[in-house]
Design a protein around this motif. Structure first.
Motif, PDB file in Angstrom:
ATOM      1  N   GLU A  92     -33.282  63.223  28.496  1.00  0.00           N
ATOM      2  CA  GLU A  92     -33.863  64.272  29.334  1.00  0.00           C
ATOM      3  C   GLU A  92     -35.142  63.795  30.007  1.00  0.00           C
ATOM      4  O   GLU A  92     -35.351  64.040  31.211  1.00  0.00           O
ATOM      5  N   ARG A  93     -36.007  63.108  29.253  1.00  0.00           N
ATOM      6  CA  ARG A  93     -37.273  62.634  29.829  1.00  0.00           C
ATOM      7  C   ARG A  93     -37.007  61.621  30.943  1.00  0.00           C
ATOM      8  O   ARG A  93     -37.584  61.718  32.035  1.00  0.00           O
ATOM      9  N   LEU A  94     -36.135  60.670  30.677  1.00  0.00           N
ATOM     10  CA  LEU A  94     -35.838  59.670  31.689  1.00  0.00           C
ATOM     11  C   LEU A  94     -35.186  60.311  32.910  1.00  0.00           C
ATOM     12  O   LEU A  94     -35.500  59.964  34.055  1.00  0.00           O
ATOM     13  N   GLY A  95     -34.281  61.251  32.670  1.00  0.00           N
ATOM     14  CA  GLY A  95     -33.635  61.945  33.770  1.00  0.00           C
ATOM     15  C   GLY A  95     -34.626  62.687  34.649  1.00  0.00           C
ATOM     16  O   GLY A  95     -34.506  62.701  35.887  1.00  0.00           O
ATOM     17  N   ASN A  96     -35.609  63.320  34.025  1.00  0.00           N
ATOM     18  CA  ASN A  96     -36.635  64.036  34.785  1.00  0.00           C
ATOM     19  C   ASN A  96     -37.440  63.084  35.663  1.00  0.00           C
ATOM     20  O   ASN A  96     -37.779  63.408  36.813  1.00  0.00           O
TER      21      ASN A  96
END
Length: 358
Positions: A315-319
């Motif tokens: 999720e963090r990388l996707g954001n």
């Protein structure tokens, strides 16, 4: 005055090749800026026969000792014939160098007072460095590192994290011998200027060594969650420095899950090229980067921890990939890193300041 510069083996895929090209000139300019017009930088190289890198390290553990031993032969001959003069300075670009003991031995017993300045990258005091991880009986390695510390006049560290770790593990407390200084990498900003403004593509880079403490398997797993992005491990290809910098310029993110890091040069290079660092909140990263660029350390503190927190890392990388990081945040981070960690002003000030040996 002579500056005897004992260099590290110049590897194309590491910063050490750039040090060979830039560091002598940077030292000469720093000397002139501080009123030393008579400085001569004497580069001491070693047996530079091409070597095969040891897995998990960017130096071969036998070849690097051959290189360093040949350096000390050159230095011993210089002492023997009187080329080393009282007041000369030695700059040892890798403090984990057995020759430091020999230089101190010759200087003290031949009555030729010199100063030794050395840069600590890592050692057995760091539990995740290969010396800390692979040496079972650390009585000899810790004793050797303490001996090096006291033989060196100015022990240079790039971050407070490593100073604290060194002092705690080895039990040393002589702060007069310790200098927190940026590394001599002023050349990077100018070198990478030509790579700024290159069009970005959906590229995520792993710019670190292939070693257990770098946890490349986490990066490989993350790639499966982003099928529309290219995830590339730089050291799997024999990239020239220019090719590597071109990849940094094209990438959107430089990723780290490192358990050991001296300074994180590649993340800074990425920043200079407009890539966003995604790194854990631990090690030197904590003092170097704003919290907005870091993710919780617990997410990748081990393979098991990553499996537990995999969805959060994704999720963090996707954001980061979906929502461009503020240019202001990146510019502020770049300026701070350049001023505090990749400019060696403190080092030059100490090297070219007249003083008695500590």
């Amino acid at each position: 005055m002579n500056i005897w510069l004992l260099e590290i083996e110049a590897h194309e895929q590491r910063y050490t090749r750039q040090w060979r090209d830039h560091l002598p000139g940077q030292l000469e300019r720093a000397a002139l800026d501080r009123g030393y017009g008579d400085v001569r930088v004497r580069v001491v190289s070693g047996d530079a026969a091409e070597q095969v890198t040891t897995p998990g390290a960017f130096l071969n553990f036998a070849a690097t000792n051959r290189f360093k031993s040949s350096q000390i032969i050159t230095v011993a001959r210089a002492f023997e014939c009187g080329e080393v003069k009282a007041g000369d300075r030695f700059v040892i670009t890798d403090a984990w160098h057995p020759g430091i003991i020999q230089i101190r031995y010759m200087a003290d017993l031949l009555k030729v007072p010199v100063e030794i300045h050395a840069l600590w990258h890592a050692g057995s005091y760091d539990p995740w460095d290969f010396l800390g991880r692979d040496v079972a009986d650390k009585r000899w390695s810790h004793s050797f590192e303490r001996a090096l510390f006291h033989a060196i006049d100015v022990n240079c560290f790039a971050t407070q994290f490593h100073i604290d770790l060194f002092k705690r593990v080895l039990g040393v407390a002589d702060d007069r011998r310790i200098l927190r200084t940026g590394w001599p990498m002023e050349y990077l900003s100018e070198t990478l200027a030509a790579h700024r403004g290159v069009g970005k593509r959906d590229l995520v880079l792993f710019p670190h060594r292939l070693a257990p403490e770098k946890q490349v398997e986490i990066f490989r797993d993350l790639a499966t969650a982003f099928p529309n992005h290219e995830f590339r491990v730089c050291q799997e290809s024999a990239l020239s420095k220019r090719e590597y910098h071109q990849l940094l310029a094209e990438s959107r993110v430089v990723f780290s899950a490192n358990l050991q890091e001296t300074l994180g040069i590649s993340l800074y290079e990425g920043l200079l090229c407009g890539a966003v660092p995604v790194a854990p909140d631990r090690l030197s990263y904590t003092e170097m980067y704003p919290s907005s660029l870091l993710y919780p350390s617990a997410w990748t503190e081990s393979g098991q921890a990553y499996r537990t927190h995999r969805a959060q890392v994704i999720e963090r990388l996707g954001n980061v990939l979906s929502n461009p990081t503020s240019e202001t945040v990146l510019a502020t981070a770049t300026a701070r890193l350049q001023a505090e960690f990749f400019t060696a002003t403190n080092f030059y000030d100490r090297l070219f300041a007249p003083r008695e040996r500590l």
